[in-house]
Each structure stands twice: as structure tokens, then as C-alpha cells.
Design an enzyme around this catalytic site. Sequence first.
Site, short mmCIF file in Angstrom:
data_model
loop_
_atom_site.label_atom_id
_atom_site.label_comp_id
_atom_site.label_asym_id
_atom_site.label_seq_id
_atom_site.Cartn_x
_atom_site.Cartn_y
_atom_site.Cartn_z
N GLY A 46 0.39 -5.53 -7.77
CA GLY A 46 -0.79 -5.93 -7.00
C GLY A 46 -1.37 -4.73 -6.29
O GLY A 46 -0.66 -3.78 -5.96
N GLN A 51 -6.21 -0.52 0.08
CA GLN A 51 -5.21 0.52 -0.22
C GLN A 51 -5.81 1.75 -0.89
O GLN A 51 -5.19 2.80 -0.91
CB GLN A 51 -4.11 -0.05 -1.14
CG GLN A 51 -3.22 -1.07 -0.45
CD GLN A 51 -2.22 -1.64 -1.43
OE1 GLN A 51 -2.52 -2.58 -2.13
NE2 GLN A 51 -1.02 -1.06 -1.50
N CYS A 91 5.81 -2.08 -1.54
CA CYS A 91 4.36 -1.91 -1.49
C CYS A 91 4.03 -0.49 -1.95
O CYS A 91 4.71 0.46 -1.56
CB CYS A 91 3.90 -2.12 -0.05
SG CYS A 91 2.14 -1.86 0.18
N LEU A 92 2.97 -0.36 -2.74
CA LEU A 92 2.59 0.97 -3.21
C LEU A 92 2.19 1.88 -2.05
O LEU A 92 2.24 3.10 -2.17
CB LEU A 92 1.43 0.87 -4.21
CG LEU A 92 1.76 0.13 -5.52
CD1 LEU A 92 0.53 0.05 -6.40
CD2 LEU A 92 2.90 0.81 -6.26
N HIS A 133 0.85 -11.14 0.22
CA HIS A 133 1.04 -9.71 0.52
C HIS A 133 -0.30 -8.97 0.41
O HIS A 133 -0.67 -8.19 1.29
CB HIS A 133 2.09 -9.14 -0.45
CG HIS A 133 2.31 -7.67 -0.35
ND1 HIS A 133 3.53 -7.13 0.00
CD2 HIS A 133 1.48 -6.61 -0.55
CE1 HIS A 133 3.42 -5.80 0.01
NE2 HIS A 133 2.20 -5.46 -0.34
N GLU A 134 -1.04 -9.23 -0.67
CA GLU A 134 -2.30 -8.52 -0.90
C GLU A 134 -3.37 -8.97 0.11
O GLU A 134 -4.15 -8.15 0.59
CB GLU A 134 -2.80 -8.74 -2.33
CG GLU A 134 -1.87 -8.24 -3.44
CD GLU A 134 -1.40 -6.81 -3.25
OE1 GLU A 134 -2.16 -5.99 -2.70
OE2 GLU A 134 -0.26 -6.52 -3.63
N HIS A 137 -3.19 -7.11 3.26
CA HIS A 137 -3.82 -5.78 3.21
C HIS A 137 -5.28 -5.85 3.64
O HIS A 137 -5.79 -4.95 4.29
CB HIS A 137 -3.76 -5.21 1.80
CG HIS A 137 -2.47 -4.54 1.46
ND1 HIS A 137 -1.97 -3.48 2.16
CD2 HIS A 137 -1.57 -4.77 0.46
CE1 HIS A 137 -0.81 -3.10 1.62
NE2 HIS A 137 -0.55 -3.86 0.59
NI NI Z 1 1.14 -3.70 -0.64
#
Ligand code: NI
Length: 169
Positions: A46, A51, A91-92, A133-134, A137
Site C-alpha cells: 500500500g 508518503q 510501513c514504507l 493504515h493508508e 497516512h
Molecule cells: Ni504506511
Amino acid sequence: MSTLTILEFPDERLRHCAEPVSFPDDRLENLIADMAVAMYAAPGIGLAATQVNRPLRLFIMDLSKEQNQLQVFVNPEILENQGVTSSEEGCLSVPGMYETVERSEEILLSWCNQQGERQQQRFEGLEAICIQHELDHLDGKLFVDHISRLKRDRIRKKLLKLKTQSEVA
Ligand code: NI
């Protein structure tokens, strides 16, 4: 190579609350394509526009092993939450760090597709977790905000140290 850079915690730009997309927006198609390249290359399941420093209410997700089932969510909103589940998340934007986070087990989501048409669907399991989660963000929240301050500080220090080391090297 993706033209987008994924911001990393504790970058303050990850704390921006994203603005709703107004349709039609001719930047969407390119942004989504670039975000998909960045997400698949990472690799991740995701990625939210926040991000990659594009503060728009939009995220993408692909849970398939083959990376061929891209889902796009624009202006998403959770209408209903049900149950509680906890699982390990990464998470990235918080590379290499994993912590157990509590989320709703099932959600009813409303969102727009790329053409601006409203959709509505129930999600559960990994899909529901990833969506929550997304969506976080887009509100400037990270999974580390769901864990203790002590653990969060430890992660911040570790990532800052790694960053300093790579800049020196
Ligand atoms: Ni994330």
C-alpha cells in the site's frame, strides 16, 4: 525507476493532513501510475499520496503476489467499524520496523474510483487493516502513533541514526 521519493519518519511532511481530490483532476492518472511504480519497487502492499509528498486524499493497494491487482481509493471514508484485531504492521515510511497494532476487524468503506464515481464496500482481514493504515497516512498519522511513546522514540532514534550513517558513508 520511480520519479517519486517515499518520505521517511520522522519527516514532518508525513504529518500533513491531505486535501480531498476534486474531479476532474488530470494529474491523477500520472500520479497513480508513478505511485504504483514506487510501491511495487519498494516493494510494498500500500502507498498513500502523503508518503510521496503529494498531500491529496488518495492511496493505492495491491495485496496480490503477482502485483497485478492494483486498487485505487480516492477520497476514502470509513462509514462503519466492527470488531478489533491486532497484527504486525510495517510501513514504507518507517523502513525495517514492525510493531503490533490494533485495528477494526471489519470496515465499511466509501471512496471514489479514478473517474470520480462513489463506491461502497465492506472489507475485512488484511485488506481492512491495510486500508486503515493508508487512511491514517492521509490524516498525517503513522502506525507508530498507535504504539507506546517509548517504542516510537526508539524507532525514531534508530532511523535517524541509520540516516546519519548513510549520509556519512
Ligand atoms: Ni504506511
